[in-house]
Structures are given as structure tokens and as C-alpha cells.
Design an enzyme around this catalytic site. Structure first.
Site, short mmCIF file in Angstrom:
data_model
loop_
_atom_site.label_atom_id
_atom_site.label_comp_id
_atom_site.label_asym_id
_atom_site.label_seq_id
_atom_site.Cartn_x
_atom_site.Cartn_y
_atom_site.Cartn_z
N ASP A 1 0.77 -1.26 0.00
CA ASP A 1 0.00 0.00 0.00
C ASP A 1 0.80 1.30 0.00
O ASP A 1 1.79 1.43 0.73
CB ASP A 1 -0.87 0.11 1.26
CG ASP A 1 -1.60 -1.16 1.61
OD1 ASP A 1 -1.53 -2.12 0.85
OD2 ASP A 1 -2.23 -1.16 2.68
N GLU B 1 -10.43 -2.32 4.47
CA GLU B 1 -9.10 -1.81 4.78
C GLU B 1 -8.93 -0.44 4.12
O GLU B 1 -9.63 -0.10 3.18
CB GLU B 1 -8.02 -2.75 4.20
CG GLU B 1 -8.12 -4.19 4.65
CD GLU B 1 -7.01 -5.09 4.09
OE1 GLU B 1 -6.46 -5.87 4.86
OE2 GLU B 1 -6.69 -5.01 2.88
C1 FRU Z 1 -3.85 -3.65 2.76
C2 FRU Z 1 -3.21 -4.05 4.08
C3 FRU Z 1 -3.58 -3.06 5.17
C4 FRU Z 1 -2.46 -3.22 6.15
C5 FRU Z 1 -1.28 -3.46 5.24
C6 FRU Z 1 -0.26 -4.40 5.79
O1 FRU Z 1 -3.19 -4.11 1.65
O2 FRU Z 1 -3.59 -5.36 4.43
O3 FRU Z 1 -4.85 -3.28 5.72
O4 FRU Z 1 -2.29 -2.09 6.95
O5 FRU Z 1 -1.80 -3.99 4.04
O6 FRU Z 1 0.88 -4.42 5.01
#
Ligand code: FRU
Length: 496
Positions: free
Chosen positions: A22, A204
Site C-alpha cells: 500500500d 481496509e
Molecule cells: C492492505 C493491508 C492493510 C495493512 C497493510 C499491511 O493491503 O492489508 O490493511 O495495513 O496492508 O501491510
């Protein structure tokens, strides 16, 4: 390896080495755009998360910087956001230096392993050198876990209407809203989303902000809400809701109050745009809502055929809020900064298509760094097949079915696909939002991605691919016939 570099995008951001997911903490300050990202510097798969960092003068060409945040005894550094605290509400400012404050999730891997529920909490860090180096706040976490599994990805914005810092946070099946005056003390405001929209996965990476409706004075609030799996084409995807916010509660528009699992409000219908959010602190006289997403999908992200680096970001995009036929919609277009990289314009007009027609070949424009604008008319029932192909006979097919008003992305023969049975097994489908016998669009091509912005960005499709040779032809075939009224292609000047 050579293959890794053959697949490394010409201009989309990738970390020099190892794993990225992300985008995090994006903000603009004094001429520089910052992009942080979920990063594991030790391997090419997901692991203990850090925040990597890159900077840019234009959101297009990026320079990787030192790692911004390292995991510590409180946990991994999961996704989150950053704000420029101009009024020093946090008190972190010193000697007249404006603090930048990052708000992120601590993820305690031990707690997760033991099957506990409360292993994620929200914490802050501040920077007094414009985002280069960070100090974690000694009072962390600022928002402890209330006993909720999946409690993460804080996106904070200054809510200038209600004069508060506003945090959108995701939990399994809803968005939680919190407010603060100092970024340290947070009070829960409300919740949104249970039973509304797509829920075949965990919510998320939310984003929540006001936007002005194009061509009017009306302001609406937009909630961007990623989920995984359960995206439009399965796996990872990003839906949105539009409505009103009274400072406490978000109330979606009537037509968005009971959205089905399968609805049409997605930032992108392709398989490769996830966890995208918007930049903080864009100057008022600019006023754009600028977005970037992770150009991959949890279904196969850790298996794609690159090893020294893994995953790219989408091109930076401008979001707009439009109202059409009494309905609000988010559109996206490539950020206008991309235009500075245009080479000469190549124009073609009035091409009648009935059998296979080559629209562009690689002697005209390098199809691994191109911006192609098109407008079509005379669309009638029957399928149109656009093909990117190479000397090995590999092809990426983009299909449009006018009767069904649907696009399909077929990458079954687009080069390397066997690394995961989730990559190309099914075609991705995207609804055409506009109903018309003509269509316009922009296609952005890099070595391993296509981004399609159709009908002024109402239908957006982003997909990655791994051809063994660069595409050398862009052609179209249609039994029913239609006209390419105009085609304008630019090779983009990136020297890599
Ligand atoms: C989304 C996610 C988020 C989390 C991160 C962990 O892709 O699962 O929810 O904070 O990636 O790397």
C-alpha cells in the site's frame, strides 16, 4: 536479473529492491510530493512492515529515500497517513518548524499468532524536517485497541468545515470515524457501512474527505473503502460511497444506502489498483484530489515474476466528483503532470474498422511508455477486440461488448501467467457506466501495465501483465464495425 529489469516499469514507481504494498502517508509540502509505502526491505514477499519513502516534484518521477519508519517492540508499521500540522495543534513543532505527523497502525505479530483480538492499535510519529526523518511519539498508542480484530489503516484529514482532525479507520465490516484536536486524543464519532456495499472480505485503507461537485457549489463527502478479497473481480478492490457528513455521522445518498454486494461504485474495475488514497496538504489554489494506488492484488502479488523488486504504484490520478442523471460518481484521470513527458503528437483520423486493423505499432510509438487518446463512434451490438501483441504471439486483449455495455480484460495469453492460477484464470469484467454509441478514452501503457480511463474517467480499468517481449502492435478487430474518429498517441519521455 535481466528479467526483473525488463519488467521494471519505465515510469510507475517501484522500490529499487524488494517488497512493496500500500501507498501510505502521502502529503505535499513546499514543492515536494511525498509517498510512503508498506515496505519489507529484506525480502520480495510481505514481512515485518516498514514505511519506505519516495519523493517527487510532480508525482510522476520518483526518487526513493531512506526508510522512514522501522518496526519496533510495539509491532510492525502498517498502513496509515500523514498530515502537515500548520498550527502545531500536536505541540510537536519546535523552533518555528512545522511538524508533519504520521498516523499509522501498530501490528503486533505475536498477538495475532496467539489468536488475540487486540493486536492492532493507532500510533503517531512526527517529522521536523519535512518528512525525511521521524520520531515516534512516546505516548503511543494514541488509539488503543477496543477489542476489535482488524482495526487499522488510519486516514486523517483536517476537516475545515467542522474544525477537527478526522480519522477514518477500517475494521472488518465497517469504517469507524474519530475526531481529535491535537492528533493525540481521539474520540469516536460514529460508524458506517455494516450491511452496505461489498463485504466479501475485510474492509481496509479508507479515505474520507469533502469534494465539490464539478460545475456547482455543492459539496459532498466521499468515502473510499478498499476491501480484500471481495473486490469487483474478486481479490482486492476499492469501492466508494458519497453522501453528507454533519461533523459526526456520514449519511450516504439515497441510492447508496443499501448497496448490494455487486454494485457499480468502484474507483477502478481492474484487478490491479488497491489500497489507494489521496494526498494531504494540496494547496487550496490547486485544490485537486490526487490519488495513487498499489498496482497489484493480494490474489497473486507475492508470486508475480519479478524477484529483486515486487509491485509498482499506479500513475498518480486526479479524482473528480460529478453529478449525472441525478447520480453522483467519482471519475479519475491521469494527473496532468504526466503531460509534461509527452513527446511528439501522432494523430490518426477517421479509421473505419471492420476487419483487423493495426492502430499503432512500435515504430511509431514505444508501447512500453505511451499515452494514447481515442474517440470512437458508430458503436453497435457485437464485440470489439483491442489487442496489444508482441513478436512471440503473446497478447493482452481488451474486449468491449456494446450490447452488454461491458469491458473484459483477457490476459490468459499475455506472456507469463503460470506463476499463479489466480492471475489470468478468469477475465476481469467492467461495466461501461456511460450509455452511448460513441466513446472516448485514454490508455496509459508501461512495460507491465495498462491503465484505461474510459468515458472521461467514469470507467477505469488497471491491469498488469508480464509479456516476454515488449508489445509491438496495438490493433483492433470488430465484426460489427465502428469508426475510430481520432487517435492521438504520445510516446512518453522517460529514459530508463
Ligand atoms: C492492505 C493491508 C492493510 C495493512 C497493510 C499491511 O493491503 O492489508 O490493511 O495495513 O496492508 O501491510
Amino acid at each position: 536479473s535481466e528479467q526483473d529489469e525488463n519488467f521494471r516499469p519505465n515510469f510507475h514507481f517501484t522500490p529499487e529492491k524488494n517488497w512493496m504494498n500500500d501507498p501510505n502517508g502521502m502529503f505535499y509540502l513546499d514543492g515536494t510530493y511525498h509517498l510512503y509505502f508498506q515496505y519489507y526491505p529484506e525480502d520480495n514477499v510481505w514481512g515485518p512492515m516498514h514505511w519506505g519513502h519516495a519523493t517527487s516534484k510532480d508525482m510522476i518521477t520518483w526518487e526513493e529515500q531512506d526508510i522512514a519508519l522501522y518496526p519496533d517492540e510495539k509491532g510492525y508499521i502498517f498502513s496509515g497517513s500523514a498530515v502537515v500540522d500548520h498550527n502545531n495543534t500536536s505541540g510537536f513543532g519546535k523552533d518555528g518548524k512545522t511538524p508533519v505527523v504520521a498516523i499509522f497502525t501498530y501490528h503486533e505479530p505475536e498477538g495475532e499468532k496467539k489468536g488475540e483480538e487486540d493486536y492492532q492499535s493507532q500510533a503517531i510519529a512526527y517529522s521536523l524536517d519535512k518528512g525525511q526523518t521521524w520520531t515516534k511519539y512516546e505516548g503511543n498508542p494514541v488509539l488503543p485497541n477496543p477489542g476489535m480484530k482488524d482495526f487499522r489503516d488510519p486516514k486523517v484529514t483536517w476537516d475545515d468545515i467542522n474544525k477537527q482532525w478526522l480519522m477514518a479507520l477500517a475494521t472488518t465490516e465497517k469504517t469507524l470515524f474519530y475526531s481529535s484536536q491535537d492528533l493525540k486524543n481521539w474520540k469516536k464519532l460514529s460508524e458506517f457501512g455494516e450491511g452496505n456495499g461489498a463485504h466479501d472480505g475485510v474492509w481496509e485503507c479508507p479515505d474520507f474527505f469533502p469534494m465539490q461537485v464539478e460545475g456547482s457549489d455543492e459539496t459532498k463527502w466521499v468515502l473510499i473503502q478498499s476491501l480484500n478479497p471481495g473486490g469487483y473481480n474478486g481479490g482486492s478492490g476499492t469501492q466508494y460511497f458519497i453522501g453528507d457528513f454533519d461533523g459526526t455521522t456520514f449519511t450516504p445518498e439515497k441510492n447508496m444506502q443499501n448497496l448490494e454486494e455487486k454494485h457499480n461504485y468502484w474507483i477502478d474495475f481492474g484487478r490491479d489498483n488497491y489500497a489507494g488514497v489521496t494526498w494531504a496538504n494540496i494547496p487550496e489554489d490547486d485544490g485537486r484530489k490526487l490519488f495513487i494506488g498499489w498496482m497489484s492484488n493480494w490474489l497473486y502479488a507475492q508470486e508475480v515474476p519479478t524477484s529483486t523488486w515486487r509491485s509498482a504504484m499506479t500513475v498518480a490520478r486526479e479524482l473528480k466528483l460529478i453529478k449525472e442523471n441525478n447520480e453522483y460518481l467519482i471519475t479519475s484521470q491521469p494527473a496532468k503532470e504526466l503531460q509534461k513527458y509527452r513527446g511528439e503528437s501522432l494523430q490518426k483520423e477517421n479509421i473505419k474498422v471492420d476487419k483487423k486493423t493495426v492502430l499503432l505499432d512500435s515504430s511509431e510509438v514505444n508501447l512500453a511508455k505511451a499515452e494514447i487518446h481515442f474517440s470512437f463512434s458508430g458503436l453497435s451490438d457485437g464485440e470489439i477486440e483491442f489487442v496489444l501483441s508482441n513478436s512471440e504471439g503473446e497478447k493482452m486483449r481488451i474486449l468491449y461488448d456494446h450490447a452488454a455495455s461491458k469491458f473484459k480484460m483477457d490476459r490468459t495469453e499475455a506472456g507469463q501467467v503460470n506463476f499463479s492460477d489466480k492471475f489470468s484464470g478468469k477475465n476481469a469484467v467492467a461495466p461501461r457506466i456511460t450509455k452511448s454509441n460513441s466513446m472516448n478514452g485514454v490508455m496509459i501503457l508501461d512495460k507491465t501495465s495498462v491503465e484505461l480511463f474510459l468515458d472521461n474517467g467514469k470507467t477505469v480499468i488497471t491491469e498488469i501483465f508480464f509479456p516476454n517481449q515488449p508489445w509491438n502492435e496495438f490493433s483492433v478487430k470488430s465484426e460489427s464495425g465502428f469508426v475510430v474518429d481520432s487517435l492521438e498517441a504520445f510516446e512518453l519521455n522517460f529514459n530508463k
